[in-house]
Design a protein around this motif. Structure first.
Motif, PDB file in Angstrom:
ATOM      1  N   TRP A 179       8.629 -26.785  15.259  1.00 41.59           N
ATOM      2  CA  TRP A 179       9.902 -26.133  15.559  1.00 41.59           C
ATOM      3  C   TRP A 179       9.816 -24.637  15.245  1.00 41.59           C
ATOM      4  O   TRP A 179      10.276 -23.798  16.026  1.00 41.59           O
ATOM      5  N   CYS A 180       9.211 -24.284  14.106  1.00 39.58           N
ATOM      6  CA  CYS A 180       9.030 -22.870  13.764  1.00 39.58           C
ATOM      7  C   CYS A 180       8.199 -22.170  14.831  1.00 39.58           C
ATOM      8  O   CYS A 180       8.499 -21.036  15.233  1.00 39.58           O
ATOM      9  N   SER A 181       7.167 -22.848  15.291  1.00 36.77           N
ATOM     10  CA  SER A 181       6.295 -22.270  16.312  1.00 36.77           C
ATOM     11  C   SER A 181       7.060 -21.987  17.590  1.00 36.77           C
ATOM     12  O   SER A 181       6.969 -20.894  18.166  1.00 36.77           O
ATOM     13  N   GLU A 182       7.841 -22.958  18.038  1.00 37.20           N
ATOM     14  CA  GLU A 182       8.601 -22.781  19.274  1.00 37.20           C
ATOM     15  C   GLU A 182       9.675 -21.709  19.127  1.00 37.20           C
ATOM     16  O   GLU A 182       9.860 -20.868  20.011  1.00 37.20           O
ATOM     17  N   ALA A 183      10.390 -21.718  17.980  1.00 33.76           N
ATOM     18  CA  ALA A 183      11.479 -20.765  17.775  1.00 33.76           C
ATOM     19  C   ALA A 183      10.964 -19.332  17.747  1.00 33.76           C
ATOM     20  O   ALA A 183      11.508 -18.445  18.413  1.00 33.76           O
ATOM     21  N   LEU A 184       9.903 -19.084  16.990  1.00 35.20           N
ATOM     22  CA  LEU A 184       9.384 -17.725  16.869  1.00 35.20           C
ATOM     23  C   LEU A 184       8.694 -17.268  18.145  1.00 35.20           C
ATOM     24  O   LEU A 184       8.721 -16.084  18.487  1.00 35.20           O
ATOM     25  N   THR A 185       8.061 -18.199  18.844  1.00 37.65           N
ATOM     26  CA  THR A 185       7.417 -17.836  20.103  1.00 37.65           C
ATOM     27  C   THR A 185       8.450 -17.406  21.123  1.00 37.65           C
ATOM     28  O   THR A 185       8.297 -16.379  21.799  1.00 37.65           O
ATOM     29  N   VAL A 186       9.540 -18.153  21.237  1.00 41.61           N
ATOM     30  CA  VAL A 186      10.604 -17.806  22.192  1.00 41.61           C
ATOM     31  C   VAL A 186      11.222 -16.471  21.830  1.00 41.61           C
ATOM     32  O   VAL A 186      11.409 -15.593  22.678  1.00 41.61           O
ATOM     33  N   ALA A 187      11.516 -16.266  20.522  1.00 40.82           N
ATOM     34  CA  ALA A 187      12.162 -15.021  20.107  1.00 40.82           C
ATOM     35  C   ALA A 187      11.260 -13.819  20.370  1.00 40.82           C
ATOM     36  O   ALA A 187      11.708 -12.780  20.850  1.00 40.82           O
ATOM     37  N   SER A 188       9.977 -13.933  20.070  1.00 39.07           N
ATOM     38  CA  SER A 188       9.050 -12.819  20.278  1.00 39.07           C
ATOM     39  C   SER A 188       8.845 -12.555  21.759  1.00 39.07           C
ATOM     40  O   SER A 188       8.759 -11.410  22.198  1.00 39.07           O
ATOM     41  N   ARG A 189       8.751 -13.639  22.556  1.00 36.40           N
ATOM     42  CA  ARG A 189       8.572 -13.440  23.999  1.00 36.40           C
ATOM     43  C   ARG A 189       9.750 -12.735  24.614  1.00 36.40           C
ATOM     44  O   ARG A 189       9.592 -11.968  25.583  1.00 36.40           O
ATOM     45  N   GLU A 190      10.957 -12.982  24.076  1.00 37.61           N
ATOM     46  CA  GLU A 190      12.130 -12.320  24.627  1.00 37.61           C
ATOM     47  C   GLU A 190      11.989 -10.802  24.505  1.00 37.61           C
ATOM     48  O   GLU A 190      12.378 -10.054  25.397  1.00 37.61           O
ATOM     49  N   GLN A 191      11.412 -10.331  23.371  1.00 38.94           N
ATOM     50  CA  GLN A 191      11.224  -8.896  23.207  1.00 38.94           C
ATOM     51  C   GLN A 191      10.233  -8.372  24.249  1.00 38.94           C
ATOM     52  O   GLN A 191      10.428  -7.305  24.839  1.00 38.94           O
ATOM     53  N   LEU A 192       9.172  -9.105  24.491  1.00 40.85           N
ATOM     54  CA  LEU A 192       8.169  -8.678  25.456  1.00 40.85           C
ATOM     55  C   LEU A 192       8.705  -8.754  26.886  1.00 40.85           C
ATOM     56  O   LEU A 192       8.371  -7.917  27.733  1.00 40.85           O
ATOM     57  N   VAL A 193       9.514  -9.747  27.148  1.00 41.08           N
ATOM     58  CA  VAL A 193      10.122  -9.859  28.480  1.00 41.08           C
ATOM     59  C   VAL A 193      10.945  -8.610  28.777  1.00 41.08           C
ATOM     60  O   VAL A 193      10.863  -8.027  29.873  1.00 41.08           O
ATOM     61  N   GLN A 194      11.756  -8.186  27.801  1.00 38.43           N
ATOM     62  CA  GLN A 194      12.582  -6.999  28.014  1.00 38.43           C
ATOM     63  C   GLN A 194      11.713  -5.759  28.248  1.00 38.43           C
ATOM     64  O   GLN A 194      12.036  -4.911  29.083  1.00 38.43           O
ATOM     65  N   ALA A 195      10.607  -5.684  27.519  1.00 35.48           N
ATOM     66  CA  ALA A 195       9.703  -4.545  27.701  1.00 35.48           C
ATOM     67  C   ALA A 195       9.080  -4.553  29.097  1.00 35.48           C
ATOM     68  O   ALA A 195       8.980  -3.510  29.760  1.00 35.48           O
ATOM     69  N   PHE A 196       8.672  -5.731  29.554  1.00 38.55           N
ATOM     70  CA  PHE A 196       8.095  -5.835  30.892  1.00 38.55           C
ATOM     71  C   PHE A 196       9.134  -5.526  31.956  1.00 38.55           C
ATOM     72  O   PHE A 196       8.844  -4.862  32.966  1.00 38.55           O
ATOM     73  N   LEU A 197      10.364  -6.012  31.750  1.00 35.11           N
ATOM     74  CA  LEU A 197      11.421  -5.735  32.721  1.00 35.11           C
ATOM     75  C   LEU A 197      11.639  -4.233  32.861  1.00 35.11           C
ATOM     76  O   LEU A 197      11.764  -3.702  33.979  1.00 35.11           O
ATOM     77  N   GLN A 198      11.700  -3.534  31.728  1.00 41.89           N
ATOM     78  CA  GLN A 198      11.878  -2.081  31.772  1.00 41.89           C
ATOM     79  C   GLN A 198      10.702  -1.418  32.481  1.00 41.89           C
ATOM     80  O   GLN A 198      10.881  -0.476  33.265  1.00 41.89           O
ATOM     81  N   PHE A 199       9.516  -1.931  32.234  1.00 45.60           N
ATOM     82  CA  PHE A 199       8.304  -1.409  32.870  1.00 45.60           C
ATOM     83  C   PHE A 199       8.405  -1.535  34.390  1.00 45.60           C
ATOM     84  O   PHE A 199       8.137  -0.590  35.139  1.00 45.60           O
ATOM     85  N   TYR A 200       8.819  -2.717  34.870  1.00 44.96           N
ATOM     86  CA  TYR A 200       8.932  -2.940  36.306  1.00 44.96           C
ATOM     87  C   TYR A 200      10.082  -2.129  36.910  1.00 44.96           C
ATOM     88  O   TYR A 200       9.963  -1.571  38.017  1.00 44.96           O
ATOM     89  N   GLN A 201      11.214  -2.078  36.190  1.00 45.71           N
ATOM     90  CA  GLN A 201      12.375  -1.369  36.717  1.00 45.71           C
ATOM     91  C   GLN A 201      12.118   0.132  36.860  1.00 45.71           C
ATOM     92  O   GLN A 201      12.714   0.790  37.701  1.00 45.71           O
TER      93      GLN A 201
END
Length: 468
Positions: A179-201
């Motif tokens: 559960w810790c693995s899934e929770a932290l992975t999702v939370a960290s990926r959300e930060q990277l997703v936002q960074a990639f979105l800004q990169f593409y935009q």
């Protein structure tokens, strides 16, 4: 095979082994740290390390009671430092040793970076442009102050939603490590997703490498949204969160397995970091956890101290004398095992092997803070200090705080028995669990039906972490 032939073969092996041990000793300069021989010449230490992990060096340190010693591993000479007293001299001689050669080797083998790129990464002292060091340096401002608070606010919002879902688990049971693995992975990926979105935009992909552009193009032409493209890139680039996951799990374990400490931290969080508005909405503020929950922050650092699985490694550029006594020869490797340094009794006292939740509070650190810093390597050794330590600390403490204050968590086995660990996972700062650890998580009665929100009041964004 006859007994005589067998005996002759064993004799030859013994003589050869003795000769190899003699030649190893003979090659040492008298000023070098004493040689600790292996049972099997040349490969014995390597085999033991592969079996036992970083703890092998701690065990050898206990056997020989030396502040620093030498091991021959294959054809390499490795110096092992076991005393915090030598670390100020290591920091002082930072120009004659570095982690960079190991980093560039990893970039080449694991990252596939070619010769021209490696030349950029290498330190200027070795004829490169020091891009690896400069890259880390430009990261630091983005991980401090208001910028860090902004990242933390995005992260804690995602974590709050994940913790909400625990209440709806049908069986009420979960594998705590998974559960810790899934929770932290999702939370960290959300930060990277936002960074990639800004990169593409910002059309960054239009001037990027052909590989990045072609991956975007084929997905875009197929009708994928920018967010979907970003998430696919994250799935490609993000592996196991080898540091934050075991750190979070073991902090939860260390707190939950101590009922009195659990109650203290629950009260600390509820009284100092949770506010209730007129409509009954409960809000947890990460800034208050940072500044007003000293037992939780101290427990986190104590978990890192007592369970560290890491080591600091340096390649020696030029002959270096530590404390005007120990000679480290150029071309050799220096290893400083954190488990040995972190539990040194001269720094932490006779109870250095015990978990003390108050060990890192301001009151406890008022005396000999400098020496304690030299005795704590969980965030690295200057100048190679983890740039993301404050963000990772906020992520872990936010998740732990939300979980502890909202749920009663008990082990399905009936007792808090530590799970088996994978000591050979040397890339992890703490040993990951090697088996399932199932618990029940039941919403605390006083919080049933309560709506929870999260926030981060702007501030310095940093935690009172001790660093080496």
């Amino acid at each position: 095979m006859s007994d005589f032939t067998t005996l002759l073969g064993l004799s030859v092996v013994a003589i050869l082994g003795s000769f190899l041990l003699f030649t190893q000793r003979a090659k040492l300069d008298p000023r070098e740290p004493p040689l600790v021989p292996s049972t099997i010449p040349l490969v014995g230490h390597l085999i033991s390390f592969l079996i036992h992990g970083i703890e092998y060096f701690a065990a050898e340190s206990g056997k020989h009671s030396l502040p620093v010693f030498t091991m021959k591993i294959l054809k390499e000479k490795v110096y092992i430092i076991t005393s915090p007293d030598l670390l100020p001299s290591v920091r002082h001689n930072r120009s004659s040793m570095s982690f960079n050669p190991l980093f560039t080797a990893m970039a080449e083998r694991a990252g596939g970076i070619r010769k021209s790129g490696l030349q950029l990464l290498r330190e200027e002292e070795l004829g490169g442009q020091g891009l690896a060091k400069k890259t880390v340096e430009v990261m630091r401002p983005a991980l401090l102050g208001n910028k860090l608070d902004h990242l933390n606010e995005q992260m804690i919002h995602v974590l709050g939603q994940i913790v909400d879902q625990v209440a709806s688990i049908p069986t009420g049971s979960l594998d705590l490590y998974e559960w810790c693995s899934e929770a932290l992975t999702v939370a960290s990926r959300e930060q990277l997703v936002q960074a990639f979105l800004q990169f593409y935009q910002m059309d960054g992909h239009l001037s990027s490498s052909h590989l990045a552009y072609s991956r975007w193009k084929v997905q875009q032409e197929a009708g994928a949204t920018l967010e979907d493209i970003a998430r696919l890139e994250i799935l490609t680039g993000v592996g196991i969160l080898s540091n934050t996951v075991p750190s979070c799990f073991w902090l939860l374990f260390d707190i939950l397995s101590r009922p009195e400490l659990l109650r203290t931290i629950q009260d600390e969080i509820h009284q100092n970091a949770v506010s209730i508005d007129s409509t009954g909405i409960h809000t947890l503020d990460l800034a208050d956890i940072r500044g007003k929950c000293p037992t939780l922050l101290s427990s986190f650092q104590e978990t890192l101290r007592t369970r560290s699985n890491s080591g600091q490694v340096r390649v020696i550029y030029q002959d270096t004398l530590l404390n005007d006594r120990w000679l480290l020869k150029a071309g050799s490797t220096l290893l400083i095992p954190a488990p040995t340094i972190n539990k040194n009794s001269s720094t932490w006292g006779l109870n250095s092997g015990d978990f003390d939740s108050q060990r890192f509070t301001k009151t406890a650190l008022q005396t000999d803070k400098k020496s304690k810093a030299s005795g704590f390597l969980s965030f690295g050794l200057s100048p190679h200090i983890c740039a993301g330590r404050h963000f990772a600390t906020g992520e872990i403490l936010a998740l732990v705080a939300l979980l502890l204050v909202r749920y009663d968590i008990r082990p399905i086995r009936g007792s808090w028995t530590e799970p088996k660990t994978n000591a050979k996972a040397v890339a992890a700062s703490l040993p990951p669990a090697a088996e399932r650890f199932e618990v029940t998580a039941v919403e605390r009665p006083e919080y049933k039906g309560v709506e929870w929100r999260t926030t981060v009041t702007p501030g310095k964004g940093t935690y009172g972490l001790i660093i080496g």
